[in-house]
Design a protein around this motif. Structure first.
Motif, PDB file in Angstrom:
ATOM      1  N   TYR A 159       8.354  33.536 -36.305  1.00 39.50           N
ATOM      2  CA  TYR A 159       9.700  32.795 -35.972  1.00 39.50           C
ATOM      3  C   TYR A 159      10.101  32.188 -37.185  1.00 39.50           C
ATOM      4  N   GLU A 160      11.342  32.116 -37.155  1.00 39.92           N
ATOM      5  CA  GLU A 160      12.236  31.382 -38.357  1.00 39.92           C
ATOM      6  C   GLU A 160      12.120  29.862 -37.903  1.00 39.92           C
ATOM      7  N   PHE A 161      11.987  29.158 -38.845  1.00 40.73           N
ATOM      8  CA  PHE A 161      12.315  27.436 -38.493  1.00 40.73           C
ATOM      9  C   PHE A 161      13.357  26.880 -38.663  1.00 40.73           C
ATOM     10  N   GLU A 162      13.816  26.282 -37.870  1.00 34.29           N
ATOM     11  CA  GLU A 162      15.413  25.804 -37.881  1.00 34.29           C
ATOM     12  C   GLU A 162      15.148  24.263 -38.328  1.00 34.29           C
ATOM     13  N   GLU A 163      15.622  23.939 -39.647  1.00 36.46           N
ATOM     14  CA  GLU A 163      15.258  22.597 -40.048  1.00 36.46           C
ATOM     15  C   GLU A 163      16.197  21.558 -39.285  1.00 36.46           C
ATOM     16  N   ARG A 164      15.627  20.419 -38.962  1.00 38.97           N
ATOM     17  CA  ARG A 164      16.463  19.432 -38.258  1.00 38.97           C
ATOM     18  C   ARG A 164      16.218  18.008 -38.998  1.00 38.97           C
ATOM     19  N   GLU A 165      17.235  16.984 -39.042  1.00 41.20           N
ATOM     20  CA  GLU A 165      16.993  15.897 -39.530  1.00 41.20           C
ATOM     21  C   GLU A 165      16.034  15.110 -38.705  1.00 41.20           C
ATOM     22  N   SER A 166      16.351  15.086 -37.346  1.00 39.39           N
ATOM     23  CA  SER A 166      15.720  14.340 -36.689  1.00 39.39           C
ATOM     24  C   SER A 166      15.895  14.942 -35.107  1.00 39.39           C
ATOM     25  N   VAL A 167      14.800  14.773 -34.528  1.00 44.25           N
ATOM     26  CA  VAL A 167      14.520  15.307 -33.042  1.00 44.25           C
ATOM     27  C   VAL A 167      14.325  14.100 -31.950  1.00 44.25           C
ATOM     28  N   ILE A 168      14.765  14.276 -30.730  1.00 40.20           N
ATOM     29  CA  ILE A 168      14.260  13.420 -29.855  1.00 40.20           C
ATOM     30  C   ILE A 168      13.894  14.363 -28.619  1.00 40.20           C
ATOM     31  N   ILE A 169      12.652  14.016 -28.346  1.00 39.48           N
ATOM     32  CA  ILE A 169      12.091  14.748 -27.150  1.00 39.48           C
ATOM     33  C   ILE A 169      11.653  13.532 -25.918  1.00 39.48           C
ATOM     34  N   ARG A 170      11.435  14.088 -24.803  1.00 41.01           N
ATOM     35  CA  ARG A 170      10.856  13.237 -23.668  1.00 41.01           C
ATOM     36  C   ARG A 170       9.921  14.148 -22.891  1.00 41.01           C
ATOM     37  N   PHE A 171       8.736  13.582 -22.822  1.00 42.30           N
ATOM     38  CA  PHE A 171       7.793  14.138 -21.741  1.00 42.30           C
ATOM     39  C   PHE A 171       8.159  13.352 -20.312  1.00 42.30           C
ATOM     40  N   ALA A 172       8.200  14.170 -19.286  1.00 38.97           N
ATOM     41  CA  ALA A 172       8.560  13.419 -17.997  1.00 38.97           C
ATOM     42  C   ALA A 172       7.671  13.891 -16.851  1.00 38.97           C
ATOM     43  N   GLY A 173       7.033  13.158 -16.139  1.00 42.16           N
ATOM     44  CA  GLY A 173       6.392  13.660 -15.066  1.00 42.16           C
ATOM     45  C   GLY A 173       5.982  12.615 -14.011  1.00 42.16           C
ATOM     46  N   ASP A 174       5.023  12.973 -13.185  1.00 40.74           N
ATOM     47  CA  ASP A 174       4.455  12.023 -12.246  1.00 40.74           C
ATOM     48  C   ASP A 174       3.543  11.043 -12.853  1.00 40.74           C
ATOM     49  N   SER A 175       3.735   9.789 -12.401  1.00 41.01           N
ATOM     50  CA  SER A 175       2.776   8.776 -13.167  1.00 41.01           C
ATOM     51  C   SER A 175       1.303   9.339 -13.218  1.00 41.01           C
ATOM     52  N   GLY A 176       0.866  10.326 -12.527  1.00 40.14           N
ATOM     53  CA  GLY A 176      -0.516  10.770 -12.540  1.00 40.14           C
ATOM     54  C   GLY A 176      -0.684  11.978 -13.468  1.00 40.14           C
ATOM     55  N   ASP A 177       0.316  12.389 -14.200  1.00 35.93           N
ATOM     56  CA  ASP A 177       0.641  13.522 -15.205  1.00 35.93           C
ATOM     57  C   ASP A 177       0.142  13.275 -16.531  1.00 35.93           C
ATOM     58  N   GLY A 178      -0.246  12.085 -16.695  1.00 38.44           N
ATOM     59  CA  GLY A 178      -0.647  11.975 -17.985  1.00 38.44           C
ATOM     60  C   GLY A 178       0.410  11.959 -19.355  1.00 38.44           C
ATOM     61  N   MET A 179       1.708  11.442 -18.898  1.00 37.50           N
ATOM     62  CA  MET A 179       2.885  11.695 -19.748  1.00 37.50           C
ATOM     63  C   MET A 179       2.524  10.479 -21.091  1.00 37.50           C
ATOM     64  N   GLN A 180       2.227   9.480 -20.411  1.00 38.96           N
ATOM     65  CA  GLN A 180       2.186   8.201 -21.590  1.00 38.96           C
ATOM     66  C   GLN A 180       1.171   8.722 -22.626  1.00 38.96           C
ATOM     67  N   LEU A 181       0.013   9.421 -22.151  1.00 40.32           N
ATOM     68  CA  LEU A 181      -0.924   9.811 -22.931  1.00 40.32           C
ATOM     69  C   LEU A 181      -0.440  10.907 -24.159  1.00 40.32           C
ATOM     70  N   VAL A 182       0.232  11.826 -23.443  1.00 37.49           N
ATOM     71  CA  VAL A 182       0.697  13.018 -24.562  1.00 37.49           C
ATOM     72  C   VAL A 182       1.822  12.423 -25.391  1.00 37.49           C
ATOM     73  N   GLY A 183       2.488  11.659 -24.949  1.00 39.65           N
ATOM     74  CA  GLY A 183       3.737  10.926 -25.491  1.00 39.65           C
ATOM     75  C   GLY A 183       3.144   9.965 -27.001  1.00 39.65           C
ATOM     76  N   GLY A 184       1.854   9.449 -26.616  1.00 35.84           N
ATOM     77  CA  GLY A 184       1.101   8.618 -27.471  1.00 35.84           C
ATOM     78  C   GLY A 184       0.502   9.658 -28.626  1.00 35.84           C
ATOM     79  N   GLN A 185       0.186  10.636 -28.274  1.00 35.74           N
ATOM     80  CA  GLN A 185      -0.446  11.933 -29.007  1.00 35.74           C
ATOM     81  C   GLN A 185       0.356  12.368 -29.894  1.00 35.74           C
ATOM     82  N   PHE A 186       1.719  12.812 -29.241  1.00 31.88           N
ATOM     83  CA  PHE A 186       2.784  13.467 -30.072  1.00 31.88           C
ATOM     84  C   PHE A 186       3.367  12.627 -31.164  1.00 31.88           C
ATOM     85  N   THR A 187       3.421  11.206 -30.850  1.00 37.54           N
ATOM     86  CA  THR A 187       3.800  10.110 -31.747  1.00 37.54           C
ATOM     87  C   THR A 187       2.905  10.397 -32.874  1.00 37.54           C
ATOM     88  N   ASN A 188       1.695  10.143 -32.285  1.00 33.68           N
ATOM     89  CA  ASN A 188       0.577   9.859 -33.528  1.00 33.68           C
ATOM     90  C   ASN A 188       0.481  11.039 -34.393  1.00 33.68           C
TER      91      ASN A 188
END
Ligand code: SF4
Lengths: 628, 340
Positions: free
Chosen positions: A14-43
């Protein structure tokens, strides 16, 4: 490219495309653990060296039925190769774990952005709950996006394997890690921090540990193996970050760390008395873990009791604080008045949320400034400080304690839901560089041998009265909520004395202005427009101001951390610009204060939606003002 | 002069200060103050380690009239300040002074919880069954039918029994006394001070102005012996001028019986303040005039873990297991990275 292609090559380069910055969002049901993976991605991003800014958007506390719009939980991460201050306006990528998440979050995704959907939860039933008449993944509504449809639930079950002793439900709960793994691959993130975290968290439950690991790896490999994407993205480590050792920190956590630090720096011990309330409860949770710092946490029977206990602890000579949100501050008002009258040092943290009344408990707002300022009976001045961003809580809470003990006064510390739950990299401070807090207790009688040996209402040069916790021989004295006679502290109904004491208390608080830094601005020293902000809008407002300057506009920005008293030079500063704009997440509370204090014709940009500012809307507001 | 503990021997006057006491002439509060001044020197606690915390009401002026540390706080909340103070400094001897309005109405919640937690404080509730400071409205302990300024047609509120409330909140020490029975009052206060944990003492107090003689049934020479019963641990419940009456249990209900005529002392209810269950104490707290003589003395006195001691124990344990809190270690916990 739209869906998963099945003709895979043996080895995908795969080619890598360079980005200055990226904004992503995990969204799901409150039981889907979105806050958890969001925290992990952040870390993972922070460990990788990016600057990060996050925005967790929780549904209301009580769990809505699964799959409904009300139950959608989101976590937005902005990571970048340069200094950033906001979680960003529009998304580059959205992970939608169910139709409800798609429906509520799709408007935030930019055209051409990556849209990853878990097709397994786009069943008839799920669609109905989200209010879709037909499957949006089959229609043209998503044509503008780079759609990646993945039957995540099934793939995840296969990945965890049939040999697992876990129930199907438990296995399905891991699918957030599958999604995380896929995004780690797509954005070239290190998986080690999360793998380590899984080990630490579930170490004792080997099966759970293994299942989560397998899910994460499967998601990562799924990206690697299948030609879902034409290329991957790379955001290099931030280059303008000052050198040093960093970690990630959330607002409420920084606040808790700041409190135990203040106690150490004051060579005292912390008593934190509070009553659970969203979004302040995490401060209690953090501090309850820090008992080895001799921090005593006290969960009182109600908000008033929490305030009373904090004042009681301050009376007892400890570094004392309470934490709450708007409704709790309202309940504490009478007791805060007592702390003003008794002149005891106590810090009141208000993590603001949407109001009035119960309002929007999980959403952010800045509408308690006037409550903090005036929400008590009588002439009752209380100093107010406010944090600007998550790690700033660490610094400003120490300031709050310093002011409290130096001036013998309650101090209100304002944070908000956005700061409290937001995370950012934090340069770990050198302990030696942290300011000491000096506490002077009374040690012996100060009277002139006459009526009362100890006179509790004498004052030092800062107009602070002596702090004489019970237990000091010879300093026995009586205090209370009735008006005090100057010097002796005896109850006094004398009209002249009342007038004198009202002025004294005000003068004392006004005098704090001499002990705080002068207000600084970024941008031109004088010019067309000054933006004045406070609290959690710091990131959005400073970014908007910087962008305006990039466009050649004469725009400066002053962000206030001291709201009562104001910095001494503020009035002068306001006069140096042709226009003043005060963006706030309320109806114009700081603006009202500025107009009242300085007779300045400040304009407002006000939003009260329970959501932070977008930089873009502020830019528009600036353009609008400068065009006129 | 010194005692063995090295303390100067203090006298009641050492606990007085020169502020003019401003209760109405004839108010029962004077007597309680006098007994307190008498008891304090007997406790062997130096003055600077004693704190009086009060709420709002006539009774809550109490701290101003003593020479110890004192904090006159806000209406109903005295227990909250006292709890915070004890967490901050468990070594202090802390008294909470409250009234029936302060403690059972506006501050009911805090009273429950300070008792439930068993914070080591001595709570003295002056019960005059009226609001005195605000000039004569009915209170949560006023009798049904009581005509006051705010109940010209008589109170329709059902009154609370302060002691039943305290027992319901798991009180480890509960007692009752009377403003005019100074000997008993002094002894009761002393016992409350000696108890480890939250001690709750209700004192029947005459509001000379707004509810005079509310307790005359329990204080008048002629009738008091028939209308009160003084509890003694391990002793049968006997009362009456000639000590010829007693309380017997009929099933789970108490009944008044005459001694003799086939009723022996052994048939009577025996008081047990150390009973692990509060049932007996509760039953006693329900006995009220005119159906029953009202019990005076210590209803309950049991050992229970003291709140602030446990707070400290957890802290010590944490220090022992995790080591003295180290900021550097705390900040560097979790994932870190270095930017060069
Ligand atoms: S109003 Fe009643 S309780 Fe208050 S001081 Fe006067 S007599 Fe005492």
């Amino acid at each position: 490219m739209s869906t998963a292609s099945t003709d895979r090559g043996a080895e995908n380069e795969y080619e890598f495309e360079e980005r200055e910055s990226v904004i992503i969002r995990f969204a799901g049901d409150s039981g889907d653990g979105m806050q958890l993976v969001g925290g992990q991605f952040t870390n993972a991003s922070a460990v990788y060296g990016n600057d990060v800014s996050t925005f967790p958007d929780f549904p209301a506390e009580i769990r809505a039925p699964a799959g409904t719009l009300a139950g959608v939980s989101g976590f937005q991460i902005h990571f970048s190769n340069h200094d950033i201050k906001t979680p960003g306006d529009v998304l580059d990528a959205l992970v939608a774990m169910n139709p409800a998440a798609l429906k509520t979050n799709l408007p935030a995704l930019q055209k051409g952005g990556v849209l990853i959907c878990n097709t397994d939860s786009f069943t008839l039933n799920d669609l109905k709950k989200a209010g879709y008449a037909e499957n949006p993944l089959d229609g043209h509504g998503i044509d503008d996006y780079m759609v990646v449809k993945i039957d995540m639930t099934r793939l995840n079950r296969d990945a965890v394997g049939k040999d697992t002793p876990l129930s199907q439900r438990a296995v399905d709960r891991c699918k957030n890690f599958f999604a995380l793994g896929l995004l780690y691959w797509l954005y070239d993130r290190p998986t080690d921090p999360t793998l380590n975290w899984i080990k630490q968290k579930f170490g004792k439950m080997l099966d759970v540990c293994e299942a989560n690991e397998r899910s994460l790896r499967a998601g990562y490999n799924y990206g690697e193996t299948l030609e879902l994407f034409t290329h991957r993205y790379r955001v290099k480590p931030a280059k303008d970050t000052p050198p040093g050792k960093y970690r990630q920190i959330m607002g409420n956590q920084a606040l808790a760390y700041g409190m135990v630090t203040a106690a150490k720096m004051a060579q005292s011990e912390l008593v934190y008395a509070t009553y659970p309330i969203t979004p302040a409860s995490d401060i209690l949770h953090e501090l309850a873990k820090l008992k080895h710092f001799r921090a005593r946490t006290y969960q009182a029977e109600d908000e008033i009791a929490a305030m009373g206990a904090a004042i009681g602890a301050a009376y007892g000579g400890k570094l004392a604080a309470t934490g709450t949100s708007g409704p709790g501050l309202a309940l504490k008002a009478e007791a805060i008045g007592l702390a003003v009258m008794a002149e005891l040092p106590v810090v009141i943290v208000n993590v603001q949320r949407g109001g009035p009344s119960t309002g929007l408990p999980t959403k952010t707002e800045q509408a308690d400034l006037l409550q903090a300022m005036f929400g008590r009976n009588g002439e009752c001045p209380v100093p107010i400080v406010a944090a600007a961003h998550p790690s700033d809580c660490f610094t400003m809470i120490q300031e709050a304690f310093r002011i409290a003990v130096e001036f013998m006064t309650p101090v209100i510390f304002l944070s908000d839901g956005y700061i409290a739950n937001g995370a950012e990299p934090w340069k770990i401070p050198e302990i030696d560089g942290i300011n000491k807090i000096e506490i002077k207790y009374a040690s012996s009688p100060n009277g002139n041998g006459s009526a009362q040996a100890f006179q509790p209402y004498t004052r030092d040069e800062k107009l602070a009265r002596p702090w004489a916790p019970p237990g000091i021989p010879g300093c026995e004295h009586r205090i209370g909520g009735l008006e005090k006679e100057a010097i002796t502290g005896n109850v006094s109904y004398d009209p002249e004395n009342h007038q004198k004491m009202i002025h004294l208390r005000q003068e004392k608080v006004d005098g704090i202005a001499n002990s705080i830094p002068e207000q600084t601005v970024t941008g031109p020293e004088e010019g067309d427009l000054l933006l004045v902000s406070w609290g959690g809008t710091f990131g959005a407002v400073s970014t908007a101001a910087a962008k305006a300057r990039d466009k050649g506009q004469s725009v400066a920005h002053a962000h206030l951390k001291y709201l009562s008293p104001f910095p001494k030079n503020l009035g002068d500063l306001l006069g140096r610009y042709r226009q003043v704009l005060v963006p706030e997440l309320n109806m114009g509370q700081l603006r009202l204060l500025l107009r009242g204090h300085f007779l300045v014709d400040a304009k407002g940009y006000n939003k009260v939606k329970g959501q932070p500012f977008y930089v873009s809307e502020l830019e528009k507001a600036i353009d609008g003002l400068l065009e006129d | 002069m010194s005692t063995e503990s090295g303390l100067n021997v203090l006298k009641p006057k050492d606990f007085a200060n020169d502020l003019e006491v401003r209760w109405c002439p004839g108010c029962g509060d004077y007597s309680i103050l006098a007994q307190m001044k008498k008891v304090l020197p007997e406790l062997g606690i130096p003055k600077h380690k004693i704190v009086f915390i009060s709420g709002i009401g006539c009774s809550s002026r109490f701290p101003y009239y003593l020479s110890t540390y004192g904090f006159h706080t806000i209406h109903g909340r005295a227990p909250t300040f006292a709890t915070g103070l004890k967490i901050a400094n468990p070594e202090l001897s802390v008294w909470v002074i409250t009234g029936d309005g302060d403690g059972l109405s506006i501050g009911g919640n805090h009273l429950l919880h300070v008792i439930r937690r068993n914070v080591n404080v001595n709570i003295v509730m002056f019960n005059n069954r009226i609001y005195g400071l605000t000039k004569g409205q009915y209170s949560p302990t006023s009798r049904v039918g009581h005509k006051t300024k705010s109940t010209p047609y008589g109170s329709i509120d059902r009154p609370l029994s302060a002691l039943s409330v305290a027992l319901g909140a798991e009180a480890s020490f509960v007692a009752r006394s009377l403003d005019v029975n100074i000997k008993h009052l002094g002894e009761t206060l002393k016992r409350a001070a000696g108890h480890r944990g939250a001690s709750f003492v209700e004192v029947y107090q005459d509001c000379n102005v707004f509810n005079h003689e509310a307790f005359s049934y329990a204080t008048d020479k002629e009738v008091k012996a028939d209308n009160t019963i003084y509890l003694e641990h391990g002793k049968p419940l006997i009362f009456g001028k000639d000590r010829h009456m007693g309380i017997r249990l009929n099933g789970t209900d108490p009944e008044v019986v005459k001694l003799g005529e086939g009723v022996r002392e052994d048939d009577l209810l025996f008081h047990d303040e150390k009973a692990p269950e509060p049932s007996l104490a509760y039953l006693l707290s329900r006995m009220s005039y005119p159906e029953f003589p009202e019990p005076m003395g210590v209803f309950r006195c049991i050992d229970a873990p003291v709140y602030e001691e446990q707070v400290d124990a957890q802290v010590e344990k944490a220090v022992e297991t995790a080591g003295d809190g180290d900021l550097d270690k705390l900040f560097n916990s979790g994932d870190t990275w270095t930017v060069d």
